[in-house]
Motif scaffolding. Structure first.
Motif, PDB file in Angstrom:
ATOM      1  N   LEU A 164       0.831  -1.194   0.000  1.00 41.28           N
ATOM      2  CA  LEU A 164       0.000   0.000   0.000  1.00 41.28           C
ATOM      3  C   LEU A 164       0.874   1.256   0.000  1.00 41.28           C
ATOM      4  CD1 LEU A 164      -2.860   1.254   0.323  1.00 41.28           C
ATOM      5  CD2 LEU A 164      -2.539   1.063   2.780  1.00 41.28           C
ATOM      6  N   ASN A 165       0.569   2.158  -0.903  1.00 44.47           N
ATOM      7  CA  ASN A 165       1.296   3.427  -0.999  1.00 44.47           C
ATOM      8  C   ASN A 165       0.529   4.485  -0.216  1.00 44.47           C
ATOM      9  OD1 ASN A 165       2.824   5.627  -1.654  1.00 44.47           O
ATOM     10  ND2 ASN A 165       2.578   5.456  -3.867  1.00 44.47           N
ATOM     11  N   THR A 166       0.927   4.696   1.028  1.00 44.85           N
ATOM     12  CA  THR A 166       0.201   5.616   1.905  1.00 44.85           C
ATOM     13  C   THR A 166       0.446   7.082   1.562  1.00 44.85           C
ATOM     14  OG1 THR A 166       2.022   5.476   3.505  1.00 44.85           O
ATOM     15  CG2 THR A 166       0.146   3.987   3.817  1.00 44.85           C
ATOM     16  N   THR A 167       1.415   7.364   0.683  1.00 46.68           N
ATOM     17  CA  THR A 167       1.627   8.743   0.256  1.00 46.68           C
ATOM     18  C   THR A 167       0.595   9.177  -0.774  1.00 46.68           C
ATOM     19  OG1 THR A 167       3.189   8.056  -1.471  1.00 46.68           O
ATOM     20  CG2 THR A 167       4.093   8.570   0.696  1.00 46.68           C
ATOM     21  N   ILE A 168      -0.075   8.220  -1.410  1.00 50.54           N
ATOM     22  CA  ILE A 168      -1.091   8.528  -2.413  1.00 50.54           C
ATOM     23  C   ILE A 168      -2.484   8.192  -1.908  1.00 50.54           C
ATOM     24  CG2 ILE A 168      -1.986   7.833  -4.680  1.00 50.54           C
ATOM     25  CD1 ILE A 168       0.801   7.702  -5.715  1.00 50.54           C
ATOM     26  N   VAL A 169      -2.629   7.035  -1.272  1.00 52.55           N
ATOM     27  CA  VAL A 169      -3.944   6.556  -0.859  1.00 52.55           C
ATOM     28  C   VAL A 169      -4.284   7.123   0.519  1.00 52.55           C
ATOM     29  CG1 VAL A 169      -5.400   4.534  -0.495  1.00 52.55           C
ATOM     30  CG2 VAL A 169      -3.531   4.451  -2.160  1.00 52.55           C
ATOM     31  N   GLU A 196       1.501   6.384 -11.607  1.00 53.74           N
ATOM     32  CA  GLU A 196       2.400   5.429 -10.979  1.00 53.74           C
ATOM     33  C   GLU A 196       2.563   4.226 -11.898  1.00 53.74           C
ATOM     34  OE1 GLU A 196       0.819   4.220  -7.234  1.00 53.74           O
ATOM     35  OE2 GLU A 196      -1.093   3.533  -8.065  1.00 53.74           O
ATOM     36  N   GLU A 197       3.797   3.856 -12.144  1.00 54.79           N
ATOM     37  CA  GLU A 197       4.114   2.768 -13.068  1.00 54.79           C
ATOM     38  C   GLU A 197       4.550   1.537 -12.282  1.00 54.79           C
ATOM     39  OE1 GLU A 197       7.028   4.201 -15.743  1.00 54.79           O
ATOM     40  OE2 GLU A 197       5.793   5.843 -16.507  1.00 54.79           O
ATOM     41  N   MET A 198       4.020   0.380 -12.682  1.00 55.97           N
ATOM     42  CA  MET A 198       4.309  -0.874 -11.983  1.00 55.97           C
ATOM     43  C   MET A 198       4.601  -1.974 -12.984  1.00 55.97           C
ATOM     44  SD  MET A 198       1.306  -0.693  -9.106  1.00 55.97           S
ATOM     45  CE  MET A 198       1.055   0.788  -8.130  1.00 55.97           C
ATOM     46  N   ARG A 228       6.858  -1.475  -7.939  1.00 57.60           N
ATOM     47  CA  ARG A 228       6.624  -0.083  -8.314  1.00 57.60           C
ATOM     48  C   ARG A 228       7.865   0.527  -8.949  1.00 57.60           C
ATOM     49  NH1 ARG A 228       4.594   1.098  -4.053  1.00 57.60           N
ATOM     50  NH2 ARG A 228       2.390   1.165  -4.622  1.00 57.60           N
ATOM     51  N   ARG A 229       7.651   1.208 -10.082  1.00 58.04           N
ATOM     52  CA  ARG A 229       8.737   1.946 -10.727  1.00 58.04           C
ATOM     53  C   ARG A 229       8.884   3.334 -10.126  1.00 58.04           C
ATOM     54  NH1 ARG A 229       8.119   1.032 -17.264  1.00 58.04           N
ATOM     55  NH2 ARG A 229       9.069  -1.050 -17.404  1.00 58.04           N
ATOM     56  N   SER A 230       7.814   4.098 -10.210  1.00 58.91           N
ATOM     57  CA  SER A 230       7.895   5.469  -9.714  1.00 58.91           C
ATOM     58  C   SER A 230       6.492   6.010  -9.513  1.00 58.91           C
ATOM     59  CB  SER A 230       8.666   6.373 -10.697  1.00 58.91           C
ATOM     60  OG  SER A 230       7.986   6.423 -11.943  1.00 58.91           O
ATOM     61  N   ALA A 231       6.406   7.147  -8.842  1.00 57.47           N
ATOM     62  CA  ALA A 231       5.150   7.885  -8.691  1.00 57.47           C
ATOM     63  C   ALA A 231       5.473   9.357  -8.893  1.00 57.47           C
ATOM     64  CB  ALA A 231       4.541   7.656  -7.310  1.00 57.47           C
ATOM     65  N   ARG A 232       4.976   9.926  -9.969  1.00 59.59           N
ATOM     66  CA  ARG A 232       5.353  11.289 -10.322  1.00 59.59           C
ATOM     67  C   ARG A 232       4.179  12.014 -10.965  1.00 59.59           C
ATOM     68  NH1 ARG A 232       7.633   8.059 -14.357  1.00 59.59           N
ATOM     69  NH2 ARG A 232       6.939   8.560 -16.476  1.00 59.59           N
ATOM     70  N   GLU A 250      -8.700   8.415  -5.249  1.00 57.72           N
ATOM     71  CA  GLU A 250      -8.547   7.984  -3.859  1.00 57.72           C
ATOM     72  C   GLU A 250      -7.835   9.032  -3.016  1.00 57.72           C
ATOM     73  OE1 GLU A 250      -6.660   4.414  -4.854  1.00 57.72           O
ATOM     74  OE2 GLU A 250      -4.735   5.311  -5.339  1.00 57.72           O
ATOM     75  N   ASN A 251      -7.789  10.234  -3.562  1.00 59.24           N
ATOM     76  CA  ASN A 251      -7.152  11.346  -2.870  1.00 59.24           C
ATOM     77  C   ASN A 251      -7.745  12.638  -3.431  1.00 59.24           C
ATOM     78  OD1 ASN A 251      -5.182  13.110  -1.593  1.00 59.24           O
ATOM     79  ND2 ASN A 251      -3.886  11.305  -1.394  1.00 59.24           N
ATOM     80  N   THR A 252      -7.035  13.735  -3.287  1.00 63.62           N
ATOM     81  CA  THR A 252      -7.533  14.998  -3.825  1.00 63.62           C
ATOM     82  C   THR A 252      -7.250  15.138  -5.314  1.00 63.62           C
ATOM     83  OG1 THR A 252      -5.449  16.090  -3.218  1.00 63.62           O
ATOM     84  CG2 THR A 252      -7.239  16.124  -1.602  1.00 63.62           C
ATOM     85  N   PHE A 253      -6.710  14.106  -5.932  1.00 59.25           N
ATOM     86  CA  PHE A 253      -6.376  14.118  -7.354  1.00 59.25           C
ATOM     87  C   PHE A 253      -6.669  12.746  -7.943  1.00 59.25           C
ATOM     88  CE2 PHE A 253      -2.700  13.687  -4.577  1.00 59.25           C
ATOM     89  CZ  PHE A 253      -2.282  12.391  -4.865  1.00 59.25           C
TER      90      PHE A 253
END
Length: 263
Positions: A164-169, A196-198, A228-232, A250-253
């Motif tokens: 789980l990516n808590t910086t996004i979700v 986000e690329e996986m 996960r590759r990256s989140a940008r 799942e967030n403000t975006f």
């Protein structure tokens, strides 16, 4: 003539008989201490009384503090948490910008259904077939208890699991508050996309280790782990390989999850 007289008792014996008589009648006698005995000092008893008072006061304050803690927990548990619904269902429609798919229209709309389970600490998102191409319908579970996210790509009928990516979700309660404010119209989500690329890696055979929520979603389906590759910020053209795209909110975006096969 003969005189008959009564002999008076000696003076020394009379006090002793009076003492015995007084003792027999229940009068309290005087207790004399032996010559070497001394009465206890009053200062020692005062110190002991002071120490006992401090101990009782400390114990009383401790009990009062514990009572306040348990009372606060009770109020939080039964008066605050119970005001939040155990399960909340939201139908979301979000406008966002995408110059790649909509260079002239400017904005696209994303629809999804969100179920938030606050007590169980997980979220379930259903993304229907989008009105535009390039994105797959999907079911998504964010399990905050186990720290896992599962994507079920409905087009491929495959599951993908990643940490789980808590910086996004957003956590369930934060997402619940956000969606309530969006529904009230007091907050508008951002219009940009985070990409986000996986990469799909090994096959998952033991499904029970993923927890009951993800197990129900992915049972009977091919399931793979993701790396996960990256989140940008999404500013470049999308990769044209064997990749599938899932757009969700799942967030403000808006988030675009790109899942590619391992080359």
């Amino acid at each position: 003539m003969v005189k008959i007289g009564v002999q008076q008792p000696p003076a020394a014996l009379k006090p002793e008989k009076e003492k015995e008589k007084a003792g027999g009648d229940g009068a309290a006698g005087t207790v004399l201490l032996p010559p070497g005995a001394e009465e206890p000092a009053p200062t020692v008893q005062g110190r002991r009384s002071s120490l006992s008072g401090v101990c009782y006061l400390t114990m009383g304050l401790l009990v009062l503090l514990l009572g306040l803690v348990f009372a606060s927990m009770y109020v939080y548990r039964y008066f605050f948490i119970t005001q939040l619904p155990r399960e909340s269902v939201f139908h979301c429609g979000v406008l966002y910008e995408d110059s790649l798919y909509s260079p002239f229209k400017g904005q696209l709309e994303l629809h999804e259904d969100v179920k938030i389970y606050i007590e169980e600490n997980y979220e379930q998102i259903n993304v229907p077939v989008p009105q535009f191409g390039g994105s797959d319908p999907a079911d998504i579970i964010h399990d905050f208890q186990r720290g896992l996210t599962a994507y079920h790509d409905i087009t491929l009928d495959k599951c993908y699991v990643i940490e789980l990516n808590t910086t996004i979700v957003m956590p369930p309660r934060n997402l619940w508050e956000l969606l309530v404010n969006v529904k009230k119209g007091t907050y508008l989500p951002q219009t940009y996309i985070i990409q986000e690329e996986m990469i799909a890696t090994e096959h998952v055979s033991d499904m029970e280790q993923l927890g009951s929520f993800i197990y129900r979603l992915c049972s009977g389906k091919e399931t793979y782990r993701l790396k996960r590759r990256s989140a940008r910020r999404r500013i470049s053209r999308r990769e044209a390989g064997n990749c599938h795209h899932i757009r969700h909110f799942e967030n403000t975006f808006v988030v675009e999850t790109v899942i590619c096969k391992k080359s």
